[in-house]
Design an enzyme around this catalytic site. Structure first.
Site, mmCIF file in Angstrom:
data_model
loop_
_atom_site.group_PDB
_atom_site.id
_atom_site.type_symbol
_atom_site.label_atom_id
_atom_site.label_comp_id
_atom_site.label_asym_id
_atom_site.label_seq_id
_atom_site.Cartn_x
_atom_site.Cartn_y
_atom_site.Cartn_z
ATOM 1 N NE ARG A 69 -3.672 0.059 2.439
ATOM 2 C CZ ARG A 69 -3.902 0.846 3.490
ATOM 3 N NH1 ARG A 69 -3.285 0.647 4.620
ATOM 4 N NH2 ARG A 69 -4.772 1.838 3.405
ATOM 5 C CE LYS A 119 1.737 -5.117 6.517
ATOM 6 N NZ LYS A 119 1.396 -3.849 5.864
ATOM 7 N NE ARG A 168 2.699 3.840 11.961
ATOM 8 C CZ ARG A 168 2.088 3.422 10.850
ATOM 9 N NH1 ARG A 168 0.932 2.827 10.942
ATOM 10 N NH2 ARG A 168 2.620 3.606 9.663
HETATM 11 C C1 BTN Z 1 0.555 -3.896 2.391
HETATM 12 O O1 BTN Z 1 1.209 -2.908 2.054
HETATM 13 O O2 BTN Z 1 0.443 -4.228 3.578
HETATM 14 C C2 BTN Z 1 -0.131 -4.745 1.352
HETATM 15 C C3 BTN Z 1 0.801 -5.756 0.771
HETATM 16 C C4 BTN Z 1 0.201 -6.584 -0.328
HETATM 17 C C5 BTN Z 1 1.217 -7.480 -1.004
HETATM 18 C C6 BTN Z 1 0.551 -8.445 -1.939
HETATM 19 S S1 BTN Z 1 1.611 -9.783 -2.374
HETATM 20 C C7 BTN Z 1 0.446 -10.323 -3.560
HETATM 21 C C8 BTN Z 1 -0.087 -9.077 -4.240
HETATM 22 N N1 BTN Z 1 0.780 -8.682 -5.330
HETATM 23 C C9 BTN Z 1 1.362 -7.497 -5.092
HETATM 24 O O3 BTN Z 1 2.163 -6.931 -5.851
HETATM 25 N N2 BTN Z 1 0.973 -7.025 -3.909
HETATM 26 C C10 BTN Z 1 0.037 -7.902 -3.253
#
Ligand code: BTN
Length: 338
Positions: free
Chosen positions: A129, A194, A332
């Site tokens: 994100r 996380k 947070r």
């Molecule tokens: C975050 O930032 O917490 C969300 C992370 C999401 C990662 C996943 S891995 C599978 C899918 N493909 C990506 O490029 N991103 C999501």
């Protein structure tokens, strides 16, 4: 529609032969693969270039620094209930790709009621994100994306990531994890660290239907090196293994997540977030705790009070209850508060 589960043969065969972590001689590998020993050596070089730690022991052979359970369509499929299998139009298991979300976003969306799913051992450009990178060292995690089309009259999608979180927490419970919680709006959380995150991308809305790609990144089993690599970018993280008494199976975790996700999508389509709000509140890691919300350049402190019917965060502040929608705000816990 029927789906056939690939058996993992898209992986380089050399990797398949080394996956159990046992030491294999160059001669044995060459014979199994029907190639020269020089070709085996080249193959080892290619795996290393992808960040896979293959050890070479002089005159003895090769082995992976740690064994790995490769993604296997049959084992994933075994976790799906009959009705859920029928919801799956396509399951693609890859060895490498740029991003499973990007891959599905580039494809034609599935019709309403059916899902296209993609998971990859390696992502070269995994996206998180807020423009961040998602780092998932080889064999340590799960990168899984699902494309889904919400038909006309679909309930508001703002809270979809919360429904996904509930599905993931339920699946991890099925896989033997205890104490998995959720942090608003998109994080899978364990003991204030996380464990995973959800990235939902909306492709198009035409004639009232909405095509979404839901991406989940999850730390499943972290070696010390994998943990160091991820934590180099920020705070300490957790893995599914941290929440389990025995090492979790990546395929079982993937299958249970897929099963719960498909069930959730059908229900979300029919009832929206209402069907998941109580479950989300019960999994809320920050409920009743002092927290701060960052909204642009302002920081608002208060006590987290769960979410409303639309999935917006409720923060009890000195000025009264304030409401924040996901996408705008980040949350947070205030350190030292329990
Ligand atoms: C975050 O930032 O917490 C969300 C992370 C999401 C990662 C996943 S891995 C599978 C899918 N493909 C990506 O490029 N991103 C999501």
């Amino acid at each position: 529609m029927a789906v056939s589960f690939p058996n993992g043969l898209s992986h380089p065969q050399l990797l398949v032969l080394l996956a159990d972590g046992r030491l294999r001689s160059g001669e044995w590998l060459a014979k199994e693969l029907d190639v020269s020993r020089a070709a085996v050596w080249k193959g080892v070089g290619r795996l290393r270039a992808l960040g896979i730690d293959v050890q070479a022991l002089p005159r003895r052979g090769y082995r992976l620094a740690s064994p790995v359970e490769l993604l296997d369509g049959r084992r994933i499929g075994a976790e799906l209930k009959a009705g859920r299998k029928a919801q799956l139009r396509k399951l693609e298991l890859l060895f490498e790709t740029d991003s499973t979300n990007s891959r599905l976003l580039a494809q034609a969306p599935p019709p309403p009621g059916l899902a296209d799913v993609c998971s990859s051992e390696l992502q070269h450009a995994g996206r998180g994100r807020r423009g961040r990178r998602w780092i998932a060292p080889f064999g340590a995690g799960l990168a899984l994306s699902a494309a889904w089309t919400f038909g006309e009259g679909a309930a508001t999608l703002a809270a979809l990531s919360l429904g996904v979180g509930v599905a993931v927490a339920r699946a991890l419970g099925r896989a033997g994890a205890a104490g998995v919680m959720l942090k608003w709006p998109n994080d899978i959380w364990f003991e204030d660290r996380k464990m995973g995150g959800v990235l939902i991308e909306l492709k198009a809305e035409a004639g009232g239907s909405a095509h979404v790609v839901i991406g989940l990144g999850l730390n499943v089993v972290l070696t010390a090196a994998a943990r160091r690599e991820i934590e180099a970018g920020g705070a300490p993280v957790a893995s599914v293994a941290d929440a389990c008494s025995a090492a979790p199976s990546r395929n079982l975790v993937a299958g249970a997540i897929l099963d719960e996700l498909l069930g959730m999508l059908g229900e979300f389509e029919r009832q929206g977030f209402a069907a998941f709000r109580d479950a989300w509140m019960a999994l809320d890691a920050l409920s009743g705790r002092r927290a701060r919300v960052v909204l642009g350049s302002s920081v608002i402190s208060g006590t987290a009070r769960g979410v409303d019917a639309e999935g917006a965060l409720l923060l009890e502040t000195a000025e009264g209850m304030q409401r924040f929608v996901s996408g705008e705000a980040s949350l947070r816990a205030i350190e030292g508060d329990t």
